[in-house]
Scaffold this motif. Structure first.
Motif, PDB file in Angstrom:
ATOM      1  N   ALA A 125       0.768  -1.304   0.104  1.00 57.59           N
ATOM      2  CA  ALA A 125       0.130  -0.073   0.139  1.00 57.59           C
ATOM      3  C   ALA A 125       0.884   1.302  -0.074  1.00 57.59           C
ATOM      4  O   ALA A 125       0.741   1.940  -0.869  1.00 57.59           O
ATOM      5  CB  ALA A 125      -0.806  -0.042   1.299  1.00 57.59           C
ATOM      6  N   ILE A 126       1.657   1.186   0.776  1.00 53.11           N
ATOM      7  CA  ILE A 126       2.761   2.443   0.735  1.00 53.11           C
ATOM      8  C   ILE A 126       3.615   2.493  -0.441  1.00 53.11           C
ATOM      9  O   ILE A 126       3.658   3.531  -1.069  1.00 53.11           O
ATOM     10  CB  ILE A 126       3.755   2.002   1.938  1.00 53.11           C
ATOM     11  CG1 ILE A 126       3.045   2.319   3.563  1.00 53.11           C
ATOM     12  CG2 ILE A 126       4.833   3.300   2.053  1.00 53.11           C
ATOM     13  CD1 ILE A 126       3.885   1.890   4.363  1.00 53.11           C
ATOM     14  N   GLY A 127       4.040   1.381  -1.159  1.00 55.63           N
ATOM     15  CA  GLY A 127       4.562   1.585  -2.179  1.00 55.63           C
ATOM     16  C   GLY A 127       3.653   2.069  -3.461  1.00 55.63           C
ATOM     17  O   GLY A 127       4.298   2.839  -4.323  1.00 55.63           O
ATOM     18  N   THR A 128       2.670   1.731  -3.341  1.00 57.82           N
ATOM     19  CA  THR A 128       1.665   2.374  -4.348  1.00 57.82           C
ATOM     20  C   THR A 128       1.583   3.884  -4.211  1.00 57.82           C
ATOM     21  O   THR A 128       1.556   4.422  -5.011  1.00 57.82           O
ATOM     22  CB  THR A 128       0.185   1.646  -4.353  1.00 57.82           C
ATOM     23  OG1 THR A 128       0.146   0.196  -4.450  1.00 57.82           O
ATOM     24  CG2 THR A 128      -0.847   2.185  -5.042  1.00 57.82           C
ATOM     25  N   ALA A 129       1.136   4.282  -2.898  1.00 59.36           N
ATOM     26  CA  ALA A 129       0.998   5.794  -2.683  1.00 59.36           C
ATOM     27  C   ALA A 129       2.366   6.404  -3.214  1.00 59.36           C
ATOM     28  O   ALA A 129       2.024   7.584  -3.617  1.00 59.36           O
ATOM     29  CB  ALA A 129       0.799   5.906  -1.237  1.00 59.36           C
TER      30      ALA A 129
END
Length: 513
Positions: free
Chosen positions: A39-43
């Motif tokens: 999720a952090i990577g996507t953001a």
């Protein structure tokens, strides 16, 4: 394998509900860790940056680790910034790094905004609770190669400016294989992490955990002030493997803590970062006769370690512990002052070659060219090796012995420190007109000798704390009327290093020729 994330994903499939990381307050499973990191990577990826440095400015906790891996998922590389680091040092790092973004807790943004007014701040909570996008992540993964940078660690620099060693996925893949194979790291391993995530030693237990499906517990720093509680923590978490700096092990030995509380599950004691005193090692070995003890040695620029010695015999308290032999898939050699390979038993500089050797220093081609050089033993094809600056020699058993640093760099509290960086920080204090930092190896302390207006030690400490991290702070100050100089007109640091104990605060010796 071309990417360290593959190790995490494989372990998450095999052990979805198992704890991967835990701190004093909480723990996270492999599946939950993976989900949050993605999720952090996507953001971060939606910010439109790629193969750029992203700073992680967070406390030492499980969330920091998820942020670090989130940066990797975004196709960028992380740089961990100590949350307690003085603003002046952070600004120096950011000046070199020019990060594309900074990930930090939401409630820190207003306070830390002045540190990097032109750099986007991404709050951790928003990133962590956003939705992951498998299409975006897959596109990023397809374009990644194993020589992409994974992280940069900033170490002390000789000009007063920190230098950022860059390490790739390939480096960590090769290194972590040696680490888990050599020390038998498996899914049954339980680490207790002592070192900060901005220190190269953390690379070993962090990535060994991911690769082997193990568990890592983050030790609260405060427990090292209460060593009995430290042992209780190890027992409560069923820790069987530790990889600490010798200073941490010495706290336990000096207080004779194992006379009162024993680490019931501990089977492997690994250490690195500075010289391990044999007297304290013998205490540990007497108390844990069935445990493995190993001395690991290497600089940040070789991922973490290049040589190691599994202790296989007893040493007298006054002996020096070997740093051993080269790790598998890593080669070391010794070069004498004549530029040729040093004969057996002769002192020389340690060089390292192989896949553990990092990429160089970020935004610093001059320092990179000086330290990452063509192999001096052959000129037939390009082969870049790393000059460590460490002086070593080989003993009768074919084991390497560490002698000292070749330059002003020292090893103190597990960190490599350029004394000149301390001098640069002290020289910025208006009342100081000249200064030199010296290292008292016998007592493992840094002394600052200065010329100028007399300052109270507390005032000096307060001024330096604005410029230096805690581990670089001098533990003593000596004021002199005039600094000694050599024939070249430079402060005679060699003389000061030998005679600092004779100096008195109100006077200094005549200049030395």
């Amino acid at each position: 394998m071309k990417n360290i994330l593959q190790f995490l994903e494989k372990s998450a499939i095999m052990h979805p509900d198992k704890i991967i990381f835990a701190d004093a307050d909480k723990s996270v499973s492999y599946s939950a860790f993976l989900e949050t990191a993605q999720a952090i990577g996507t953001a971060i990826a939606k910010e439109g940056i790629r193969n750029r440095p992203v700073a992680v400015l967070m406390p030492r906790c499980t969330e920091a680790l998820m942020a670090m891996m989130g940066v990797v998922y975004s196709g960028n590389f992380y740089v961990v910034i100590d949350s307690e680091m003085p603003q002046a040092r952070v600004e120096k790092i950011f000046h070199t790094l020019q990060p594309a973004a900074v990930v930090l807790p939401k409630d820190w943004q207003e306070e830390r905004a002045a540190w990097a007014p032109d750099i986007p701040f991404l709050d951790y909570e928003t990133c962590a609770f956003s939705d992951s996008d498998s299409v975006i992540l897959e596109q990023i993964r397809r374009s990644m190669v194993d020589t992409d940078p994974l992280y940069a660690l900033f170490t002390s620099g000789s000009t007063g400016n920190p230098k950022g060693a860059i390490l790739s996925h390939k480096n960590v893949i090769a290194y972590s294989k040696w680490f888990i194979d050599t020390f038998g790291i498996t899914e049954n391993t339980v680490f207790a992490n002592q070192t900060p995530f901005y220190f190269s030693m953390s690379v070993s237990d962090l990535y060994a955990t991911m690769r082997a499906g193990a568990t890592l517990h983050i030790i609260p720093k405060s427990l090292f002030s209460f060593p009995v509680k430290l042992i209780e923590f190890l027992n409560q978490r069923t820790v069987n493997t530790i990889y600490w700096v010798p200073s941490a092990l010495c706290i336990v030995a000096n207080w004779k803590v194992l006379d009162y509380a024993m680490p019931a599950h501990l089977k492997k004691v690994l250490f690195a970062g500075e010289v391990m005193p044999v007297r304290q090692l013998n205490y540990w070995m007497d108390k844990l006769p069935d445990a493995m003890f190993a001395n690991l040695f290497g600089p940040t620029e070789t991922t973490d370690i290049c040589t190691y010695y599994v202790v296989n015999r007893r040493f007298a308290d006054t002996d020096t512990l070997p740093i051993g032999r080269a790790c598998d898939n890593c080669s070391v050699f010794i070069i004498g002052e004549d530029g040729k390979e040093a004969p057996t038993g002769t002192e020389g500089e340690l060089y390292v070659r192989g896949p553990f050797v990092g990429m160089g220093y970020y935004n610093d081609p001059e320092k990179t060219a000086a330290a990452f050089v063509q192999n001096p033993l052959q000129n037939s094809y390009p082969e870049r090796v790393y000059k460590t600056g460490d002086l070593v020699r080989e003993n009768e058993q074919g084991e390497l012995l560490y002698i000292s640093r070749k330059d002003f760099q020292i090893k103190h509290m597990g960190y490599r420190i350029e004394l000149s960086e301390i001098e640069a920080a002290a020289g910025a204090i208006p009342e100081i007109t000249a200064c030199a930092a010296v290292y008292d190896g016998e007592r493992d302390r840094i002394l600052l000798i200065y010329q100028g207006k007399r300052l109270e030690d507390a005032s000096l400490c307060q001024a330096l704390a604005q410029r230096l991290p805690t581990y670089m702070m001098p533990s003593g100050f000596i004021r002199v009327k005039a600094m000694p100089y050599n024939q070249n007109g430079k402060i005679d640091r060699a003389w000061l290093g030998k005679n600092y104990s004779t100096l008195e605060s109100a006077s200094a010796p005549a200049p030395i020729s």
